[in-house]
Design a protein around this motif. Structure first.
Motif, PDB file in Angstrom:
ATOM      1  N   PRO A 265       0.824  -1.202   0.000  1.00  0.00           N
ATOM      2  CA  PRO A 265       0.000   0.000   0.000  1.00  0.00           C
ATOM      3  C   PRO A 265       0.861   1.256   0.000  1.00  0.00           C
ATOM      4  CG  PRO A 265       0.144  -0.893   2.209  1.00  0.00           C
ATOM      5  CD  PRO A 265       0.853  -1.859   1.304  1.00  0.00           C
ATOM      6  N   CYS A 266       0.300   2.337  -0.508  1.00  0.00           N
ATOM      7  CA  CYS A 266       0.982   3.627  -0.463  1.00  0.00           C
ATOM      8  C   CYS A 266       0.875   4.197   0.948  1.00  0.00           C
ATOM      9  CB  CYS A 266       0.351   4.604  -1.443  1.00  0.00           C
ATOM     10  SG  CYS A 266       0.682   4.194  -3.158  1.00  0.00           S
ATOM     11  N   VAL A 267       1.985   4.723   1.420  1.00  0.00           N
ATOM     12  CA  VAL A 267       2.025   5.367   2.731  1.00  0.00           C
ATOM     13  C   VAL A 267       2.633   6.754   2.560  1.00  0.00           C
ATOM     14  CG1 VAL A 267       2.206   3.177   3.958  1.00  0.00           C
ATOM     15  CG2 VAL A 267       4.292   4.383   3.325  1.00  0.00           C
ATOM     16  N   TYR A 268       2.486   7.571   3.589  1.00  0.00           N
ATOM     17  CA  TYR A 268       2.969   8.935   3.473  1.00  0.00           C
ATOM     18  C   TYR A 268       3.840   9.380   4.635  1.00  0.00           C
ATOM     19  CZ  TYR A 268      -1.292   9.374   6.225  1.00  0.00           C
ATOM     20  OH  TYR A 268      -2.271   9.194   7.164  1.00  0.00           O
ATOM     21  N   ASP A 269       3.907   8.576   5.679  1.00  0.00           N
ATOM     22  CA  ASP A 269       4.765   8.909   6.811  1.00  0.00           C
ATOM     23  C   ASP A 269       5.000   7.657   7.642  1.00  0.00           C
ATOM     24  OD1 ASP A 269       2.385   8.516   8.223  1.00  0.00           O
ATOM     25  OD2 ASP A 269       2.269  10.559   8.980  1.00  0.00           O
ATOM     26  N   ALA A 270       5.766   7.807   8.728  1.00  0.00           N
ATOM     27  CA  ALA A 270       6.111   6.660   9.561  1.00  0.00           C
ATOM     28  C   ALA A 270       4.879   6.043  10.217  1.00  0.00           C
ATOM     29  CB  ALA A 270       7.128   7.079  10.618  1.00  0.00           C
ATOM     30  N   LEU A 271       3.924   6.864  10.634  1.00  0.00           N
ATOM     31  CA  LEU A 271       2.727   6.342  11.294  1.00  0.00           C
ATOM     32  C   LEU A 271       1.879   5.504  10.334  1.00  0.00           C
ATOM     33  CD1 LEU A 271       0.951   6.175  13.798  1.00  0.00           C
ATOM     34  CD2 LEU A 271      -0.142   8.304  13.063  1.00  0.00           C
ATOM     35  N   SER A 272       1.657   6.005   9.132  1.00  0.00           N
ATOM     36  CA  SER A 272       0.857   5.231   8.169  1.00  0.00           C
ATOM     37  C   SER A 272       1.593   3.952   7.775  1.00  0.00           C
ATOM     38  CB  SER A 272       0.506   6.072   6.939  1.00  0.00           C
ATOM     39  OG  SER A 272       1.662   6.463   6.226  1.00  0.00           O
ATOM     40  N   ALA A 273       2.918   3.995   7.704  1.00  0.00           N
ATOM     41  CA  ALA A 273       3.699   2.796   7.383  1.00  0.00           C
ATOM     42  C   ALA A 273       3.586   1.763   8.499  1.00  0.00           C
ATOM     43  CB  ALA A 273       5.161   3.166   7.152  1.00  0.00           C
ATOM     44  N   LYS A 274       3.666   2.208   9.737  1.00  0.00           N
ATOM     45  CA  LYS A 274       3.548   1.288  10.876  1.00  0.00           C
ATOM     46  C   LYS A 274       2.161   0.662  10.909  1.00  0.00           C
ATOM     47  CE  LYS A 274       5.285  -0.732  14.433  1.00  0.00           C
ATOM     48  NZ  LYS A 274       6.396  -1.679  14.235  1.00  0.00           N
TER      49      LYS A 274
END
Length: 124
Positions: A18-27
């Motif tokens: 999935p596309c993420v935009y920062d560390a929180l969305s990646a986690k």
């Protein structure tokens, strides 16, 4: 231990990233069970409050990559648009910086031939 993209590909493991935009969305995506993430240029533009990928710097792209990669244990793929460089050497240096920041892979838009960074490519 971080599972590498190379290991996953060698094992024939399929990836849904999935596309993420920062560390929180990646986690959050890692906790949801995804086995990799993609930091998209569009997502970086959104986070940085600019309209286009060309409107943020390579330094900002590297900073976001480093934050994401240091937070998760799954591979990070980075959409680097045109490489944020005015020459092949500059693009190479930016890709190397992304790798050092933790990117497992980098995508570069290939304008082919007389491509001008920041301009849409309308190839033959």
């Amino acid at each position: 231990m971080k599972k590498t993209l190379r290991d996953m590909m060698a094992a024939g493991e399929q990836m849904l990233v999935p596309c993420v935009y920062d560390a929180l969305s990646a986690k959050a995506m890692e906790l949801c069970g995804f086995n990799g993430v993609l930091i998209s240029g569009g997502a970086m533009s959104y986070v940085l409050g600019v309209k286009r990928e060309e409107d943020f710097s390579a330094d900002e792209m590297v900073r976001i990559t480093e934050a994401v990669a240091s937070t998760i244990s799954i591979p990070v793929i980075v959409d680097a648009a045109d490489g944020h460089g005015e020459s092949p050497t500059a693009v190479f240096r930016n890709v190397r910086r992304l790798a050092l920041a933790g990117a497992s892979a980098v995508t570069i838009d290939d304008g082919g031939g007389d491509f001008c960074p920041g301009q849409p490519y309308h190839g033959k």
